[in-house]
Design an enzyme around this catalytic site. Structure first.
Site, PDB file in Angstrom:
ATOM      1  N   GLY A   1       0.859  -1.180   0.000  1.00 41.99           N
ATOM      2  CA  GLY A   1       0.000   0.000   0.000  1.00 41.99           C
ATOM      3  C   GLY A   1       0.898   1.233   0.000  1.00 41.99           C
ATOM      4  O   GLY A   1       1.812   1.339   0.822  1.00 41.99           O
ATOM      5  N   ALA A   2       0.625   2.151  -0.929  1.00 39.81           N
ATOM      6  CA  ALA A   2       1.568   3.257  -1.160  1.00 39.81           C
ATOM      7  C   ALA A   2       1.925   4.062   0.097  1.00 39.81           C
ATOM      8  O   ALA A   2       3.118   4.222   0.408  1.00 39.81           O
ATOM      9  CB  ALA A   2       1.010   4.162  -2.263  1.00 39.81           C
TER      10      ALA A   2
ATOM     11  N   ARG B   1      10.352  -1.555  -4.735  1.00 42.94           N
ATOM     12  CA  ARG B   1       9.181  -1.541  -5.620  1.00 42.94           C
ATOM     13  C   ARG B   1       9.187  -0.204  -6.385  1.00 42.94           C
ATOM     14  O   ARG B   1       9.350   0.846  -5.775  1.00 42.94           O
ATOM     15  CB  ARG B   1       7.881  -1.709  -4.817  1.00 42.94           C
ATOM     16  CG  ARG B   1       7.808  -3.054  -4.101  1.00 42.94           C
ATOM     17  CD  ARG B   1       6.406  -3.320  -3.543  1.00 42.94           C
ATOM     18  NE  ARG B   1       5.458  -3.612  -4.598  1.00 42.94           N
ATOM     19  CZ  ARG B   1       4.137  -3.655  -4.395  1.00 42.94           C
ATOM     20  NH1 ARG B   1       3.634  -3.419  -3.192  1.00 42.94           N
ATOM     21  NH2 ARG B   1       3.317  -3.938  -5.391  1.00 42.94           N
TER      22      ARG B   1
ATOM     23  N   GLN C   1      -5.731  -8.731  -2.526  1.00 45.86           N
ATOM     24  CA  GLN C   1      -5.780  -7.726  -1.450  1.00 45.86           C
ATOM     25  C   GLN C   1      -7.217  -7.386  -1.067  1.00 45.86           C
ATOM     26  O   GLN C   1      -7.495  -7.041   0.081  1.00 45.86           O
ATOM     27  CB  GLN C   1      -5.061  -6.431  -1.886  1.00 45.86           C
ATOM     28  CG  GLN C   1      -3.553  -6.544  -1.970  1.00 45.86           C
ATOM     29  CD  GLN C   1      -3.078  -6.918  -3.359  1.00 45.86           C
ATOM     30  OE1 GLN C   1      -3.776  -7.613  -4.092  1.00 45.86           O
ATOM     31  NE2 GLN C   1      -1.891  -6.489  -3.726  1.00 45.86           N
TER      32      GLN C   1
ATOM     33  N   ASP D   1      -1.383   4.706  -6.420  1.00 43.44           N
ATOM     34  CA  ASP D   1       0.043   4.515  -6.123  1.00 43.44           C
ATOM     35  C   ASP D   1       0.867   5.675  -6.647  1.00 43.44           C
ATOM     36  O   ASP D   1       1.957   5.948  -6.148  1.00 43.44           O
ATOM     37  CB  ASP D   1       0.540   3.199  -6.715  1.00 43.44           C
ATOM     38  CG  ASP D   1      -0.052   2.052  -5.926  1.00 43.44           C
ATOM     39  OD1 ASP D   1      -1.185   1.642  -6.249  1.00 43.44           O
ATOM     40  OD2 ASP D   1       0.573   1.626  -4.943  1.00 43.44           O
TER      41      ASP D   1
ATOM     42  N   ASN E   1      -2.780   2.813 -10.379  1.00 40.67           N
ATOM     43  CA  ASN E   1      -3.244   2.073  -9.197  1.00 40.67           C
ATOM     44  C   ASN E   1      -3.251   0.580  -9.541  1.00 40.67           C
ATOM     45  O   ASN E   1      -2.922   0.170 -10.660  1.00 40.67           O
ATOM     46  CB  ASN E   1      -4.639   2.568  -8.784  1.00 40.67           C
ATOM     47  CG  ASN E   1      -5.065   2.034  -7.426  1.00 40.67           C
ATOM     48  OD1 ASN E   1      -4.307   2.067  -6.466  1.00 40.67           O
ATOM     49  ND2 ASN E   1      -6.277   1.506  -7.341  1.00 40.67           N
ATOM     50  N   LYS E   2      -3.650  -0.206  -8.584  1.00 39.25           N
ATOM     51  CA  LYS E   2      -3.643  -1.671  -8.714  1.00 39.25           C
ATOM     52  C   LYS E   2      -4.244  -2.138 -10.042  1.00 39.25           C
ATOM     53  O   LYS E   2      -5.262  -1.623 -10.496  1.00 39.25           O
ATOM     54  CB  LYS E   2      -4.421  -2.260  -7.530  1.00 39.25           C
ATOM     55  CG  LYS E   2      -4.557  -3.750  -7.487  1.00 39.25           C
ATOM     56  CD  LYS E   2      -3.237  -4.484  -7.586  1.00 39.25           C
ATOM     57  CE  LYS E   2      -2.233  -4.098  -6.522  1.00 39.25           C
ATOM     58  NZ  LYS E   2      -0.856  -4.586  -6.844  1.00 39.25           N
TER      59      LYS E   2
HETATM   60  O1  MRU Z   1       0.610  -3.932  -4.647  1.00 36.87           O
HETATM   61  P1  MRU Z   1      -0.008  -3.206  -3.496  1.00 36.87           P
HETATM   62  O2  MRU Z   1      -0.873  -4.064  -2.630  1.00 36.87           O
HETATM   63  O3  MRU Z   1       1.027  -2.422  -2.704  1.00 36.87           O
HETATM   64  O4  MRU Z   1      -0.955  -2.150  -4.193  1.00 36.87           O
HETATM   65  C1  MRU Z   1      -1.724  -1.287  -3.418  1.00 36.87           C
HETATM   66  C2  MRU Z   1      -2.633  -0.438  -4.224  1.00 36.87           C
HETATM   67  O5  MRU Z   1      -2.655  -0.488  -5.423  1.00 36.87           O
HETATM   68  C3  MRU Z   1      -3.466   0.542  -3.463  1.00 36.87           C
HETATM   69  O6  MRU Z   1      -4.677   0.763  -4.119  1.00 36.87           O
HETATM   70  C4  MRU Z   1      -2.703   1.873  -3.392  1.00 36.87           C
HETATM   71  O7  MRU Z   1      -1.429   1.678  -2.873  1.00 36.87           O
HETATM   72  C5  MRU Z   1      -3.408   2.876  -2.581  1.00 36.87           C
HETATM   73  S1  MRU Z   1      -3.343   2.467  -0.884  1.00 36.87           S
HETATM   74  C6  MRU Z   1      -3.974   3.684   0.079  1.00 36.87           C
END
Ligand code: MRU
Length: 346
Positions: A45-46, A87, A193, A234, A243-244
């Site tokens: 999560g960012a 990452r 997730q 992100d 984003n994801k």
């Molecule tokens: O690969 P991840 O689980 O780190 O990806 C997370 C996401 O894509 C979230 O939507 C993003 O970080 C926003 S979290 C407040």
């Protein structure tokens, strides 16, 4: 409850790879452990990645045996390099590292003063995240009506931040205000997730949540079961929200069904120096797609594509909610033109 905490030279966090089966808290005493936890997505999560990176540098400072400022700075720069390689997509990682480095480089005083300054700055980054997320929740909640059903993707909740969440902060705030709302969470393949984390944290808070698989989004929208979409980000660049993986498809479907598509993210997620063309989209291992937990679900050796994020052009975004308020598309475009975040100046 904080997702990450500093306890006198120990960084404590929940291992997100074990959820929802086990709530394992892990203790880290070196920056390399933090880097490894980010890489393996025990920390994800960012905003949480940003706070963790800051604490990673704080650990380097805390345990350093450097006798002068220059040696300590060199160690911090080395740790920063290691963290940068974990990452590539979430900009909060780079933002937090740069914030600590610039503070450290311009500091005056002896080595102990510098150590202290780095540790305090890391704590400040984590504490600010909580304050900022509450603000996002407050603004985001204004867009949520009593009775709304909100669709969310991945986990942009408490677990993705130090506390409270971003997209889920809006949901949480609306719920705390007494609005009767429901959430539809997409499972979010390949690492689930949504199923593992969003469903878990909303159920813990007693907020009604229904889980769907990613390929059900079009169906639930077409049946009128979704009022609004709230997702996190992100990285927000000049022309897009990153984003994801799967976010882009949801945005296009929301557009087709006239459903507002909102992005909630702190200013530390904004990267106005970049466009979507120059952002590295993380590619992860094939086994994340060919296996679910330890069970292989595809023929051995099959060719796999596994991008962790996708790119949603700004035209699909109804508004962006940050700690300063709700940015319309016009506000966003003005900010991009001006090259700086300046609210209410149009
Ligand atoms: O690969 P991840 O689980 O780190 O990806 C997370 C996401 O894509 C979230 O939507 C993003 O970080 C926003 S979290 C407040």
């Amino acid at each position: 409850m904080r997702t990450i905490e500093w306890r006198d030279g120990v960084v404590v966090t929940i291992d997100q790879t074990m959820l929802p089966d086990r709530e394992d808290w892990i203790e880290m005493r070196g920056c390399h452990e933090v880097a490894e936890a980010i890489k393996r997505m025990k920390i994800r999560g960012a905003p949480l990645i940003g706070a963790a990176a800051a604490y990673g540098l704080a650990l380097t400072a805390y345990y350093s045996k450097a006798r002068n400022r220059d040696d300590l700075l060199r160690e911090i720069e080395q740790s920063a390099d290691m963290l940068r390689r974990t990452r590539p997509t979430a900009v909060n990682l780079f933002w937090a590292i740069e914030r600590i480095l610039s503070k450290a480089r311009s500091a005056v005083g002896d080595v102990d003063a510098l150590k202290n300054l780095i540790i305090e700055e890391a704590k400040r980054i984590a504490e600010e995240d909580v304050i900022v997320n509450r603000k996002i929740g407050e603004y985001g909640s204004k867009l949520i009506l009593d009775g709304d059903t909100i669709l969310t993707h991945c986990n942009a909740g408490r677990l993705a931040t130090v506390d409270y969440g971003t997209a889920l902060a809006a949901v949480r705030f609306a719920w705390e205000e007494g609005k009767h709302i429901k959430v539809i969470a997409t499972e979010t393949r390949p690492l689930l997730q949504g199923a593992r984390l969003t469903a878990y944290e909303l159920m813990r808070d007693g907020i009604p949540v229904t889980l769907i698989t990613d390929n059900m989004v079009g169906y639930v929208m077409s049946r009128g079961l979704v009022d609004k979409v709230f997702v996190g980000a992100d990285r927000i660049v000049q022309d897009a929200v990153i984003n994801k993986i799967g976010t882009y498809s949801i945005a296009v479907l929301a557009h087709e069904h006239n459903i507002p598509f909102y992005v909630a993210a702190p200013l530390s997620t904004f990267d106005f120096h970049s466009t979507s063309k120059n952002v590295i989209i993380e590619e992860r291992g094939a086994e994340e797609v060919t296996y679910i937990k330890s069970i292989r679900i595809a023929p051995a050796g099959v060719s796999v594509l596994n991008p962790a994020f996708d790119i949603t052009p700004i035209k699909y975004v109804s508004a962006i909610i940050c700690e300063k308020g709700i940015l319309s598309k016009d506000d966003f475009e003005r900010i991009v033109r001006e090259g700086r975040i300046n609210f209410g100046a149009s």
